[in-house]
Scaffold this motif. Sequence first.
Motif, PDB file in Angstrom:
ATOM      1  N   GLU A 119       0.804  -1.221  -0.009  1.00 47.11           N
ATOM      2  CA  GLU A 119       0.085   0.138  -0.083  1.00 47.11           C
ATOM      3  C   GLU A 119       0.807   1.472  -0.077  1.00 47.11           C
ATOM      4  O   GLU A 119       0.484   2.087  -0.368  1.00 47.11           O
ATOM      5  N   HIS A 122       0.892   6.322   4.105  1.00 47.04           N
ATOM      6  CA  HIS A 122      -0.449   7.130   4.275  1.00 47.04           C
ATOM      7  C   HIS A 122      -0.046   8.250   4.804  1.00 47.04           C
ATOM      8  O   HIS A 122       0.760   8.643   5.904  1.00 47.04           O
ATOM      9  N   ASP A 202       3.589  11.154   7.143  1.00 44.41           N
ATOM     10  CA  ASP A 202       3.568  10.227   6.233  1.00 44.41           C
ATOM     11  C   ASP A 202       4.009   8.927   6.778  1.00 44.41           C
ATOM     12  O   ASP A 202       5.312   8.883   7.324  1.00 44.41           O
ATOM     13  N   SER A 205       1.075   2.671   7.633  1.00 40.16           N
ATOM     14  CA  SER A 205       0.183   2.737   8.973  1.00 40.16           C
ATOM     15  C   SER A 205      -0.035   1.411   9.737  1.00 40.16           C
ATOM     16  O   SER A 205      -0.545   1.451  10.856  1.00 40.16           O
TER      17      SER A 205
END
Length: 216
Positions: A119, A122, A202, A205
């Motif tokens: 991913e 985030h 950033d 997560s």
Amino acid sequence: MIERLPRGFSTRANLLAFVVIGFFGTIAYAFATLGRYVHFGFWRLVWVAAWCVIGLVAAIACAVLFAFLRRRKRRAEAEGKTSSGTLYTVVSIAVGVIGTVVIVVSGVYGISVIRDFAEGPHTMKVTSCQLTQKEHYKPSDDHSKVIDYYDNRFAMTLEDGTTRTLTLETESSDDLAKDGGVSHTIYETCKARSGATSLTVDVYSHSWIIVDARVE
């Protein structure tokens, strides 16, 4: 087959066990030391991934050792050595428990790391941050207190109200401030403004590894 094992097999097995333990112990110590210098970003994620791989290999080694100990237990009982059989049983149970814990922990962290690799980072807003430091001491010849390393614990409250904790090891209390970049930003923000703050990060997560941080 067990009865035909060559004489001296036990000595070689013990030597192999010491070599395996020494090998994994050395690698674990090296990685733990490296972790005091790699705190943020992609390479911290790689470091955690490497830990997971080491844990997986260690768990496999525990499984092999467990099978070997159970075989030795059966052999000892067949020879009428009850006390040896009991000892092998106790040790094999301990090895099994250790292997199970290692594989579970490595699996949980491993899944998080895989998801983060897939991913990417985030962007999140931190509304509150607090820094606490704890000293860890090492033994000394004169029995005085000598600090080995510090635990830097950052408790961050996110915009949605959830709290995430980040703990980093450093050799001195201000190493993070000296490193500059992300380390300096987080350290100074959470230390100087312990409590309410406006910090944007950033972050990976799932494993909560920060890539970048800025005060807005």
